[in-house]
Scaffold this active site. Structure first.
Site, PDB file in Angstrom:
ATOM      1  N   ASP A 229       1.186  -1.193   7.797  1.00  0.00           N
ATOM      2  CA  ASP A 229       0.711  -1.738   6.525  1.00  0.00           C
ATOM      3  C   ASP A 229      -0.762  -1.395   6.347  1.00  0.00           C
ATOM      4  O   ASP A 229      -1.618  -1.862   7.108  1.00  0.00           O
ATOM      5  CB  ASP A 229       0.907  -3.256   6.513  1.00  0.00           C
ATOM      6  CG  ASP A 229       0.723  -3.865   5.135  1.00  0.00           C
ATOM      7  OD1 ASP A 229      -0.009  -3.292   4.316  1.00  0.00           O
ATOM      8  OD2 ASP A 229       1.326  -4.931   4.886  1.00  0.00           O
TER       9      ASP A 229
ATOM     10  N   SER B  51       3.501  -9.658  -0.502  1.00  0.00           N
ATOM     11  CA  SER B  51       2.109  -9.302  -0.693  1.00  0.00           C
ATOM     12  C   SER B  51       1.326 -10.491  -1.250  1.00  0.00           C
ATOM     13  O   SER B  51       1.242 -11.532  -0.608  1.00  0.00           O
ATOM     14  CB  SER B  51       2.015  -8.065  -1.591  1.00  0.00           C
ATOM     15  OG  SER B  51       0.721  -7.525  -1.608  1.00  0.00           O
TER      16      SER B  51
ATOM     17  N   HIS C 288       3.578  -1.430   3.866  1.00  0.00           N
ATOM     18  CA  HIS C 288       3.400  -2.674   3.109  1.00  0.00           C
ATOM     19  C   HIS C 288       4.563  -2.947   2.165  1.00  0.00           C
ATOM     20  O   HIS C 288       4.876  -4.094   1.873  1.00  0.00           O
ATOM     21  CB  HIS C 288       2.096  -2.577   2.309  1.00  0.00           C
ATOM     22  CG  HIS C 288       1.761  -3.788   1.510  1.00  0.00           C
ATOM     23  ND1 HIS C 288       1.406  -4.990   2.082  1.00  0.00           N
ATOM     24  CD2 HIS C 288       1.723  -3.982   0.163  1.00  0.00           C
ATOM     25  CE1 HIS C 288       1.151  -5.880   1.125  1.00  0.00           C
ATOM     26  NE2 HIS C 288       1.350  -5.292  -0.041  1.00  0.00           N
TER      27      HIS C 288
END
Length: 277
Positions: A190, A144, A222
């Protein structure tokens, strides 16, 4: 910023590649929960300068010389525990792996990139296992915002051997100056860092001459990189072996690329096969 090769046992004399570590790979070996090397860990205090501490996973075997180093950063609000599964799994394949905490859980991608940078230097210069790490063979990974930081430090530190951003998030979309072999891992579903606005533009902006690949996990969210995932492990290990260790024995797991579509693990896969670095 790159450190000199750490002192340690001389690498074994492989006829074709002095950086090969471990036996010839198989499909079973690259998907196994553990590789051929026994591992141990070292804890790093949060009082160190430049990042928030962490855990180093390293092979205990000294007979094969030094190993490549990999530093891994977590995502927004997350701690190193979200990346811990990579530690033993990758280290047991013949790497020194450093999962870090960030200074705060809210640090933005460029800050996480600078912290990856500081952790790389700490690993090869000041850590208790510095003599086990080859400072000329280093890589970064991150999830991320840690994935965005992975791209940022790879752009700033071109001497790195590999970068693997995992469902990465960053406001910068153009990475055409990046020179480090890069595997971008995205997730089809995601909703935090949509592949349409993050992973795919990141990959497509990389130089066409670069060794690069884009892997999109079918049906994944995600947070897929936060739990043990055989597909992520298989391709990450193969990418690190191929570019950190220059071990062409692992090219077979990257090229030709896998099939995509219904019934496969991939909703998309893009690549620069065959690899030439």
């Amino acid at each position: 910023m790159a450190a000199a090769v750490a002192a340690g046992t001389a690498a074994p004399a492989h006829a074709d590649n002095p950086y090969e570590r471990g036996p010839a790979p198989t499909e079973q070996s690259v998907t196994a929960l553990r590789g051929p090397f026994d591992t141990d860990t070292v804890s790093v205090s949060s009082l160190v300068s430049g990042f928030g501490g962490g855990t180093i996973y390293y092979p205990t075997d000294r007979s094969e010389g030094t190993f490549g180093g990999v530093v891994i950063a977590p995502g927004y609000t997350a701690s190193q525990s979200s990346m811990s599964w990579y530690g033993e799994r990758i280290a047991s394949q013949g790497f020194v792996v450093f999962t870090i905490d960030t200074i705060t859980r809210y640090d933005q991608p460029n800050s996480r990139g600078r912290q990856l940078d500081a952790a790389l230097d700490y690993l090869v210069e000041d850590s208790r296992v510095a003599d086990r790490v080859d400072g000329s063979r280093l890589a970064v990974m991150g999830h991320s915002m840690g994935g965005g930081g992975t791209l940022a430090i790879a752009e700033d530190r071109p001497e790195l051997q590999a970068a693997i951003p995992l469902t990465p998030w960053h406001t910068q979309k153009n990475w055409s100056d990046l020179e480090v072999p890069t595997l971008v891992i995205g997730a089809e579903n995601d909703s935090v860092a949509s592949v349409r606005t993050h992973s795919i533009p990141f990959y497509e902006s990389l130089p066409s001459s670069l060794d690069r690949a884009y892997l999109e996990l079918r049906g994944a969210s995600h947070f897929a990189p936060n739990v043990s995932n055989t597909t992520i492990a298989r391709y990450s290990i193969s990418w690190l072996k191929r570019f950190v260790d220059d071990d062409t024995r692992y090219e077979q797991f990257l090229c030709p690329p896998p099939r995509t579509g219904f019934g496969t693990d991939f909703s998309d896969y893009r690549d620069s096969c065959p690899h030439g670095s």
